[in-house]
Design an enzyme around this catalytic site. Structure first.
Site, PDB file in Angstrom:
ATOM      1  N   GLY A 225      -3.538 -17.740 -12.107  1.00 40.39           N
ATOM      2  CA  GLY A 225      -3.065 -16.619 -11.306  1.00 40.39           C
ATOM      3  C   GLY A 225      -3.607 -15.314 -11.841  1.00 40.39           C
ATOM      4  N   GLU A 447      -4.034  15.875   4.368  1.00 37.17           N
ATOM      5  CA  GLU A 447      -2.915  14.943   4.235  1.00 37.17           C
ATOM      6  C   GLU A 447      -2.014  14.979   5.463  1.00 37.17           C
ATOM      7  OE1 GLU A 447      -2.908  12.743   1.984  1.00 37.17           O
ATOM      8  OE2 GLU A 447      -4.608  13.629   0.932  1.00 37.17           O
TER       9      GLU A 447
END
Length: 637
Positions: A225, A447
């Site tokens: 993993g 933004e």
């Protein structure tokens, strides 16, 4: 519960014949060596040495014909013997003055005159036999070392290294008498992984139960993993839960600079485990010794010998019955096929990144012992951390605690968690005066474009927070928090994601009439997503329902080599379709922002005034109402 470890096992192998006794002369080596050392150290100082004479006094004694023998060396050392009529004919030593200006012609002419000094000799610089021996001592030590290695090799001692203390021995840490305090209760989530690992431990502790059903014990369990998902923690939990000896070692601990050490350590490790069987052997980072053989340009004989010995120990002519090998790796694709076949690592357990409920449980474990404020919601924190591993979540809680201590508090707030998350993802926050005023407005417009396109796109994730405070390499951030953790994405959702990524550049085009360098990361991210949509997901009408895996670079002799499974014409189609998707996303973002220009200006003013606004404010501005009872107005694409 005590288990009879050897019931039903093959009989022990016959003991090897005892080695011949060492020759009798070997016992005298150490005493003789000590004696020679003492003689060399103290013999030069024994007895009364020659008399030390000042050069001026010696010159007068030579002029008075009181010297019988004199030797002058090139380094200025003067030795000799007095005449028997003076001082009993004793030896003397003196030194020609190095600071003397010019040459003392009077002294040299006198010592060369046989009527003054009967026996005179001038020689080059000489050294004592002791100095010569000391100069050769390093060479003698190296010669003795290699002779010792060769002697050990002829006796077949672990490739010539078994006789060197600790080199051929295993460095495995035995966790037996004192087991770790870690248990499965400390491993939050991963119930399926814990079940697979627990079955191995249960098999060793209750072998008769499985034997009655005809089950055979697995030889090995490979945990694979991403980094930080808790593979080593699971191994420590096994050591805490199991009632069998637990041997722990890293893959790099087998290999040293000497060829044959790794194989010797593998043999020693399994020999120790057999003595304590049933037992568990855990090898962390097994890819250090288990990589594919012959995969590179140059072979590594030491690593391959270590791997061959491990393969033989796990499933060879002498099977290690009663031994279970657990291993962990971040790169299972690099392991040798012989290591992964049944009979070696029978069970492969994937330890993935934690899901949202598992992240919530992991945060609860790491929050133990910390004082959380009432506004801290671990469910919200779990939703805000997709892609975080267990190690990342532990670091998140620790960074939040550091932020609280920096403000002289012992209680962690939701703002501390948010700041810690920004610190991990974006980097250190910059100062308040990092940007110019014109740049600050540009970032606010940028933004605001991201946030409004997200709020106006029904398929996009909701906006959680918008900030123009620079952190790391980012001048501003628009954060979206999914309501649910998704594993599949529709074409509509990916197109909305493309539009959101181009929303910052679209706002710059609407307000300033031109783009800026602030959209570079957005363009790269949008291009990457569009490329996968065309090449992997089959979402291009021009290319059709075909999928090509991502180009993974390979390295050959240090040079990067990239191969692809399609033609130049296909690449041309892919490039055309990617450009089309990105342009359409930019057009969608620009049209949305132009039609909602007042909302764009309002959100920009909010950011310039407060620097950080919440998602509720963004959605309220997008809907044209206040935060109280805000409703999303329908938007036509």
């Amino acid at each position: 519960m005590t288990v009879n470890a050897r019931s039903g096992l093959p009989k022990d192998r016959p003991a090897a014949p005892a080695p011949p006794p060492p020759p009798g002369w070997r016992r005298w080596l150490v005493p003789v060596g000590v004696l020679i050392t003492l003689v060399l150290l103290f013999l030069p100082g024994m007895g009364r040495g020659p008399a030390q004479v000042d050069y001026g006094d010696l010159a007068q004694q030579v002029a008075a014909k009181q010297v019988d023998t004199l030797r002058l060396t090139a380094d200025g050392t003067i030795t000799g013997t007095y005449a028997s009529s003076f001082d009993g004919g004793e030896d003397f030593v003196s030194h020609y003055p190095t600071g003397l200006q010019g040459v003392d012609d009077t002294f040299l002419s006198q010592v060369r005159d046989p009527s003054v000094v009967p026996h005179f000799q001038a020689t080059g610089a000489t050294g004592s036999w002791l100095g010569t021996l000391l100069a050769l001592l390093p060479f003698l030590l190296f010669l003795g070392f290699f002779l010792y290695i060769g002697r050990a090799a002829r006796k077949g001692m672990a490739g010539g290294l078994g006789g060197i203390p600790g080199v051929g021995r295993s460095k495995a840490k035995v966790i037996d008498a004192v087991r770790p305090d870690t248990t499965f209760a400390d491993v939050a989530g991963y119930e399926g992984v814990k079940r697979d690992v627990t079955e191995v431990v249960d098999f060793l502790r209750h072998a008769e139960k499985y034997a009655a059903a005809g089950a055979v014990a697995p030889r090995g369990v490979l945990m694979a993993g991403p980094p930080g998902t808790g593979k080593t923690l699971l191994a420590r939990a096994v050591a805490g839960e199991a009632e069998v000896p637990f041997f722990s070692m890293t893959g790099s601990g087998f290999v040293e600079m000497f060829v044959g050490v790794g194989a010797a350590r593998v043999r020693d490790l399994f020999a120790e485990a057999r003595k304590r069987a049933p037992a568990i052997i855990f090898i962390d980072e097994i890819d250090a010794i288990g990589q594919r053989r012959g995969s590179g340009m140059a072979s590594n004989d030491e690593r391959e010998q270590t791997l061959n010995q491990l393969l033989a120990e796990m499933d060879g002519f002498d099977p290690a019955t009663g031994i279970v090998v657990m291993a962990a790796t971040n790169r299972p694709e690099t392991l040798d096929a012989a290591l992964l076949r049944p009979g070696r690592f029978d069970r492969q357990v994937t330890v993935p990144l934690p899901t949202q409920p598992e992240r919530r449980a992991i945060l609860a474990v790491h929050a133990a012992g910390k004082h959380l404020a009432a506004d801290v919601d671990l469910d919200t924190a779990a939703r805000a951390t997709p892609g975080f591993s267990g190690a990342d979540l532990a670091n998140l809680m620790n960074e939040a605690a550091i932020v609280a201590v920096r403000d002289d508090r012992t209680q962690l707030t939701a703002a501390d968690l948010s700041q810690a998350r920004d610190r991990i993802i974006l980097g250190q926050r910059q100062g308040a005066n990092f940007l110019l005023e014109s740049e600050k407005r540009n970032v606010a417009v940028h933004e605001s474009g991201h946030a409004l396109v997200a709020a106006l796109s029904p398929a996009a994730d909701p906006v959680d927070r918008v900030t123009i405070l620079p952190s790391g390499m980012a001048l501003g951030v628009t954060e979206q928090m999914p309501e649910e953790e998704r594993h599949l994405y529709s074409e509509e959702q990916m197109l909305a994601s493309l539009a959101v990524r181009l929303g910052g550049r679209g706002a710059e085009l609407v307000v300033f009439g031109e783009g800026s360098t602030g959209a570079s990361n957005d363009l790269a991210s949008a291009t990457g997503l569009a490329t996968r949509m065309v090449r992997e997901f089959g979402l291009s009408p021009a290319l059709g329902p075909v999928g090509y895996s991502s180009d993974s670079p390979q390295y050959l002799g240090g040079e990067q080599v990239t191969s692809r499974a399609y033609s130049e014409e296909t690449q041309r189609v892919i490039d055309t379709e990617v450009a089309r998707l990105v342009r359409e996303a930019e057009t969608t973002a620009v049209e949305l922002l132009r039609s909602h220009r007042p909302a764009l200006e309002a959100l920009t003013r909010q950011l310039l005034e407060h620097e950080t606004v919440t998602g509720a404010v963004v959605h309220a501005i997008a809907a044209g109402s206040t935060a109280d009872g805000a409703t999303r107005a329908p938007v036509s694409a």
